[in-house]
Design a protein around this motif. Structure first.
Motif, PDB file in Angstrom:
ATOM      1  N   GLY A   1     -19.444   1.455  -9.171  1.00 21.99           N
ATOM      2  CA  GLY A   1     -19.743   0.585 -10.303  1.00 21.99           C
ATOM      3  C   GLY A   1     -18.543   0.005 -11.002  1.00 21.99           C
ATOM      4  N   GLY A   2     -17.342   0.443 -10.622  1.00 20.53           N
ATOM      5  CA  GLY A   2     -16.109  -0.108 -11.167  1.00 20.53           C
ATOM      6  C   GLY A   2     -16.030  -0.085 -12.685  1.00 20.53           C
ATOM      7  N   ILE A   3     -15.272  -1.048 -13.210  1.00 25.16           N
ATOM      8  CA  ILE A   3     -15.054  -1.090 -14.657  1.00 25.16           C
ATOM      9  C   ILE A   3     -16.338  -1.438 -15.407  1.00 25.16           C
ATOM     10  N   LEU A   4     -17.278  -2.087 -14.725  1.00 25.59           N
ATOM     11  CA  LEU A   4     -18.560  -2.389 -15.369  1.00 25.59           C
ATOM     12  C   LEU A   4     -19.285  -1.089 -15.718  1.00 25.59           C
ATOM     13  N   ALA A   5     -19.372  -0.168 -14.781  1.00 23.07           N
ATOM     14  CA  ALA A   5     -20.013   1.129 -15.034  1.00 23.07           C
ATOM     15  C   ALA A   5     -19.177   1.961 -16.001  1.00 23.07           C
ATOM     16  N   TRP A   6     -17.859   1.859 -15.886  1.00 17.64           N
ATOM     17  CA  TRP A   6     -16.936   2.586 -16.763  1.00 17.64           C
ATOM     18  C   TRP A   6     -17.208   2.198 -18.221  1.00 17.64           C
ATOM     19  N   LYS A   7     -17.284   0.898 -18.489  1.00 13.65           N
ATOM     20  CA  LYS A   7     -17.534   0.421 -19.849  1.00 13.65           C
ATOM     21  C   LYS A   7     -18.950   0.785 -20.314  1.00 13.65           C
ATOM     22  N   GLU A   8     -19.908   0.707 -19.411  1.00 11.67           N
ATOM     23  CA  GLU A   8     -21.291   1.031 -19.752  1.00 11.67           C
ATOM     24  C   GLU A   8     -21.409   2.472 -20.241  1.00 11.67           C
ATOM     25  N   GLN A   9     -20.597   3.353 -19.667  1.00 17.06           N
ATOM     26  CA  GLN A   9     -20.608   4.745 -20.101  1.00 17.06           C
ATOM     27  C   GLN A   9     -19.595   5.017 -21.223  1.00 17.06           C
ATOM     28  N   GLU A  10     -19.003   3.936 -21.725  1.00 11.92           N
ATOM     29  CA  GLU A  10     -18.126   3.970 -22.896  1.00 11.92           C
ATOM     30  C   GLU A  10     -16.851   4.781 -22.705  1.00 11.92           C
TER      31      GLU A  10
ATOM     32  N   PHE B   1       0.799  -1.225   0.000  1.00 14.02           N
ATOM     33  CA  PHE B   1       0.000   0.000   0.000  1.00 14.02           C
ATOM     34  C   PHE B   1       0.834   1.279   0.000  1.00 14.02           C
ATOM     35  N   ARG B   2       2.068   1.215   0.515  1.00 16.61           N
ATOM     36  CA  ARG B   2       2.903   2.425   0.561  1.00 16.61           C
ATOM     37  C   ARG B   2       3.299   2.923  -0.823  1.00 16.61           C
ATOM     38  N   GLU B   3       3.069   2.104  -1.859  1.00 17.59           N
ATOM     39  CA  GLU B   3       3.335   2.534  -3.235  1.00 17.59           C
ATOM     40  C   GLU B   3       2.313   3.574  -3.692  1.00 17.59           C
ATOM     41  N   ILE B   4       1.178   3.647  -3.015  1.00 14.82           N
ATOM     42  CA  ILE B   4       0.129   4.605  -3.354  1.00 14.82           C
ATOM     43  C   ILE B   4       0.436   5.918  -2.648  1.00 14.82           C
ATOM     44  N   PRO B   5       0.503   7.016  -3.384  1.00 17.49           N
ATOM     45  CA  PRO B   5       0.786   8.300  -2.723  1.00 17.49           C
ATOM     46  C   PRO B   5      -0.332   8.658  -1.747  1.00 17.49           C
ATOM     47  N   ASN B   6       0.049   9.196  -0.589  1.00 18.71           N
ATOM     48  CA  ASN B   6      -0.972   9.582   0.394  1.00 18.71           C
ATOM     49  C   ASN B   6      -1.078  11.096   0.545  1.00 18.71           C
ATOM     50  N   ASP B   7      -0.402  11.818  -0.335  1.00 17.86           N
ATOM     51  CA  ASP B   7      -0.434  13.282  -0.240  1.00 17.86           C
ATOM     52  C   ASP B   7      -1.280  13.926  -1.333  1.00 17.86           C
ATOM     53  N   LYS B   8      -1.917  13.113  -2.189  1.00 23.71           N
ATOM     54  CA  LYS B   8      -2.789  13.656  -3.231  1.00 23.71           C
ATOM     55  C   LYS B   8      -3.974  12.740  -3.470  1.00 23.71           C
ATOM     56  N   LYS B   9      -4.966  13.281  -4.142  1.00 19.17           N
ATOM     57  CA  LYS B   9      -6.193  12.524  -4.420  1.00 19.17           C
ATOM     58  C   LYS B   9      -5.881  11.292  -5.259  1.00 19.17           C
ATOM     59  N   VAL B  10      -6.536  10.176  -4.932  1.00 16.36           N
ATOM     60  CA  VAL B  10      -6.358   8.918  -5.643  1.00 16.36           C
ATOM     61  C   VAL B  10      -7.736   8.283  -5.832  1.00 16.36           C
ATOM     62  N   ILE B  11      -7.957   7.725  -7.024  1.00 17.23           N
ATOM     63  CA  ILE B  11      -9.181   6.984  -7.308  1.00 17.23           C
ATOM     64  C   ILE B  11      -8.869   5.501  -7.143  1.00 17.23           C
ATOM     65  N   ILE B  12      -9.682   4.809  -6.357  1.00 16.37           N
ATOM     66  CA  ILE B  12      -9.538   3.367  -6.190  1.00 16.37           C
ATOM     67  C   ILE B  12     -10.668   2.712  -6.984  1.00 16.37           C
ATOM     68  N   ALA B  13     -10.317   1.722  -7.813  1.00 12.79           N
ATOM     69  CA  ALA B  13     -11.295   1.114  -8.711  1.00 12.79           C
ATOM     70  C   ALA B  13     -11.130  -0.403  -8.760  1.00 12.79           C
ATOM     71  N   CYS B  14     -12.227  -1.073  -9.106  1.00 11.30           N
ATOM     72  CA  CYS B  14     -12.191  -2.532  -9.270  1.00 11.30           C
ATOM     73  C   CYS B  14     -13.203  -2.913 -10.347  1.00 11.30           C
ATOM     74  N   ARG B  15     -13.836  -4.071 -10.207  1.00  9.02           N
ATOM     75  CA  ARG B  15     -14.819  -4.517 -11.192  1.00  9.02           C
ATOM     76  C   ARG B  15     -16.172  -3.841 -10.987  1.00  9.02           C
ATOM     77  N   SER B  16     -16.632  -3.794  -9.717  1.00  6.47           N
ATOM     78  CA  SER B  16     -17.986  -3.286  -9.470  1.00  6.47           C
ATOM     79  C   SER B  16     -18.076  -2.246  -8.350  1.00  6.47           C
ATOM     80  N   GLY B  17     -16.981  -2.006  -7.653  1.00  4.43           N
ATOM     81  CA  GLY B  17     -16.982  -1.025  -6.572  1.00  4.43           C
ATOM     82  C   GLY B  17     -16.939  -1.633  -5.177  1.00  4.43           C
ATOM     83  N   ILE B  18     -17.003  -2.940  -5.081  1.00  3.92           N
ATOM     84  CA  ILE B  18     -17.001  -3.601  -3.772  1.00  3.92           C
ATOM     85  C   ILE B  18     -15.574  -3.781  -3.244  1.00  3.92           C
ATOM     86  N   ARG B  19     -14.697  -4.353  -4.064  1.00  5.07           N
ATOM     87  CA  ARG B  19     -13.305  -4.532  -3.607  1.00  5.07           C
ATOM     88  C   ARG B  19     -12.603  -3.200  -3.423  1.00  5.07           C
ATOM     89  N   SER B  20     -12.952  -2.218  -4.264  1.00  5.37           N
ATOM     90  CA  SER B  20     -12.326  -0.905  -4.099  1.00  5.37           C
ATOM     91  C   SER B  20     -12.726  -0.302  -2.757  1.00  5.37           C
TER      92      SER B  20
END
Length: 105
Positions: A92-101, A53-72
């Motif tokens: 909605g994760g990548i499912l919603a991402w793809k749905e909105q093209e 987890f320390r690879e993720i910067p903690n000093d700026k905004k970050v979007i966490i994403a997965c397949r549907s929003g549960i694991r994120s």
């Protein structure tokens, strides 16, 4: 208590276009089939999050994403417990991402 902002794919797209990092917590086999096509992208599987987890910067905004929003959300809960504050959950994760093209590769 601090919580993460819930964002829709269109807001996430806009943020990635402004240089906000999208962290994909899906597993490697899922990402090898398709992934978010954004310029600031990091793949960090949820199963490896406690060690990396320390690879993720903690000093700026970050979007966490997965397949549907549960694991994120699980990843966000963990990151919040580690002191992270500037987190967004892609609803909605990548499912919603793809749905909105929005682009995937």
């Amino acid at each position: 208590m601090i919580s993460a902002e819930q964002i829709c794919p269109s807001d996430a797209w806009k943020l990635t276009q402004e240089g906000v990092l999208l962290v994909d917590v899906r597993e490697t086999d899922e990402v090898s089939q398709e992934r978010y096509e954004v310029s600031c992208y990091m793949h960090l599987p949820l199963s490896e999050l406690p060690q990396r987890f320390r690879e993720i910067p903690n000093d700026k905004k970050v979007i966490i994403a997965c397949r549907s929003g549960i694991r994120s959300q699980k990843a966000i809960d963990f990151l919040l417990s580690q002191g992270y504050e500037k987190l967004c959950n892609l609803e909605g994760g990548i499912l919603a991402w793809k749905e909105q093209e929005f682009p995937i590769v």
